[in-house]
Design an enzyme around this catalytic site. Sequence first.
Site, PDB file in Angstrom:
ATOM      1  N   THR A  25      21.236-146.331 -31.844  1.00 20.77           N
ATOM      2  CA  THR A  25      22.012-147.089 -32.819  1.00 20.77           C
ATOM      3  C   THR A  25      23.440-146.581 -32.929  1.00 20.77           C
ATOM      4  O   THR A  25      24.399-147.359 -32.900  1.00 20.77           O
ATOM      5  CB  THR A  25      21.326-147.011 -34.197  1.00 20.77           C
ATOM      6  OG1 THR A  25      20.011-147.549 -34.090  1.00 20.77           O
ATOM      7  CG2 THR A  25      22.100-147.785 -35.233  1.00 20.77           C
TER       8      THR A  25
ATOM      9  N   LYS B  63      22.493-132.687 -36.959  1.00 21.11           N
ATOM     10  CA  LYS B  63      22.427-131.709 -38.048  1.00 21.11           C
ATOM     11  C   LYS B  63      21.323-130.688 -37.846  1.00 21.11           C
ATOM     12  O   LYS B  63      21.457-129.520 -38.236  1.00 21.11           O
ATOM     13  CB  LYS B  63      22.267-132.391 -39.404  1.00 21.11           C
ATOM     14  CG  LYS B  63      21.000-133.203 -39.620  1.00 21.11           C
ATOM     15  CD  LYS B  63      21.203-134.648 -39.263  1.00 21.11           C
ATOM     16  CE  LYS B  63      20.018-135.518 -39.597  1.00 21.11           C
ATOM     17  NZ  LYS B  63      20.261-136.924 -39.201  1.00 21.11           N
TER      18      LYS B  63
ATOM     19  N   LYS C 198      21.241-130.715 -43.712  1.00 17.41           N
ATOM     20  CA  LYS C 198      22.611-131.030 -44.129  1.00 17.41           C
ATOM     21  C   LYS C 198      23.110-130.037 -45.171  1.00 17.41           C
ATOM     22  O   LYS C 198      24.280-129.621 -45.138  1.00 17.41           O
ATOM     23  CB  LYS C 198      22.654-132.460 -44.671  1.00 17.41           C
ATOM     24  CG  LYS C 198      22.293-133.518 -43.626  1.00 17.41           C
ATOM     25  CD  LYS C 198      22.082-134.878 -44.256  1.00 17.41           C
ATOM     26  CE  LYS C 198      21.628-135.894 -43.236  1.00 17.41           C
ATOM     27  NZ  LYS C 198      21.289-137.210 -43.849  1.00 17.41           N
TER      28      LYS C 198
END
Length: 434
Positions: free
Chosen positions: A19, A112, A212
């Site tokens: 994506t 991440k 994160k």
Amino acid sequence: MTNLHRHAPLRVALVGLGTVGGGVIRLLETNGDLIARRAGCPIQVVAISARDKNKDRGVDLSPYEWVDDMNSLATRDDVDVVVELIGGSDGPALTLARQCLTVGKPFVTANKAMLAHHGLDLARLAEAGGTALKYEAAVAGGIPVIKGMREGAAANEISRVYGILNGTCNYILTTMEKEGRGFDEVLKEAQELGYAEADPSFDIDGVDAAHKLTILASLAFGTELDFDAVATTGIRHVIAADIAEAAALGYRIRLVGMAQNGPEGLFQRVHPMLVPLDHPLAHVDGSLNAVVAEGNFVGRLFFQGRGAGDGPTASAVVADLIDVARDEYGDAFAMPVAALTPQHKADAGARIGRTYLRFKVQDRPGVLAEIAAATRDAGVSIESMIQRGANQADGVLVAIVTHAGEERCIADTLDRLAGSDSLLDTPMVMHILD
């Protein structure tokens, strides 16, 4: 040194065509002229690599050279920067990152998990190679929170950084809140809509948010990344009754990642919390993300926007490419790795705050007294206690809000009640955001 007069194109190899990879190609095609003016040169994808060459990705890949061996991109003279969008904390992504940085090739990633586990080593390689390690897309999608923390707030001592770091969880919680539906039903809908993966564990168990938060904490406090020190609890045990009780008390439930550094150590936690209605995080709905940083001179900074998806994440990737084109590298975690300090894990039990406790119990005399005795003996002061659902065959719910006190007293309460046949389920604990 900033190179504002570069004319030769910045030649990009794009690894991973999901994506976000497709979004990067569409963004460069749509805004190419504007990006070139801002970067000082055109930014051109010259090579691509992914697992399946024949998969339809909704974009025309014919202008780009397909490369089967992505590791070869690290040493190709006709590639100036490699963008990694394949994911995974180890394996091919980590191998590619190490190869690129070792030879001094700029590396841009949205990964991440890899940064949370291996960020220090990769930053050292980038320093040794005199090159860039860029990762704006790794935290909060299109929100420029990495730049905001690393550059805009660089002069401030940050006391606390926290926020809503996972759009899937926020979508589920806010949909439960608005429609009064249960967790399992809303999760299934989120999967059907593409907001949640077929295996949603990383999201709903808080792991994604913890990755994160690890990165944000290092940027905020100048500490070494320490993912293993993040106490992580997800949202899979939040029920509709919790949402309703929170609303009645003037709160909304959000999965909040929070980091705070001080003399007592580094505190890092991902946990569903009750957020007061007058706090900006209470109004972050759907799949949006938001980050709050509190600086000693700038005050409260609030970043909000779309935290995932092809457009926002591609925007962050291309922003990093513009920095590379300008030769704006900088230290990966806002200062040299040698200046990052190790920090011991703070004792969460010493934290002072109010807490929401929810019990599912037998509908029989004496149960409330048993709970009240456990809280009393543990030193917990009850602000309010509500019982719901009397005379139901599957038990009743008891919700408690405590006065401010040490969190260790909450743990002591639960220990005292452990094994009680009055409890029909594991108690739910949610701290209240001050």
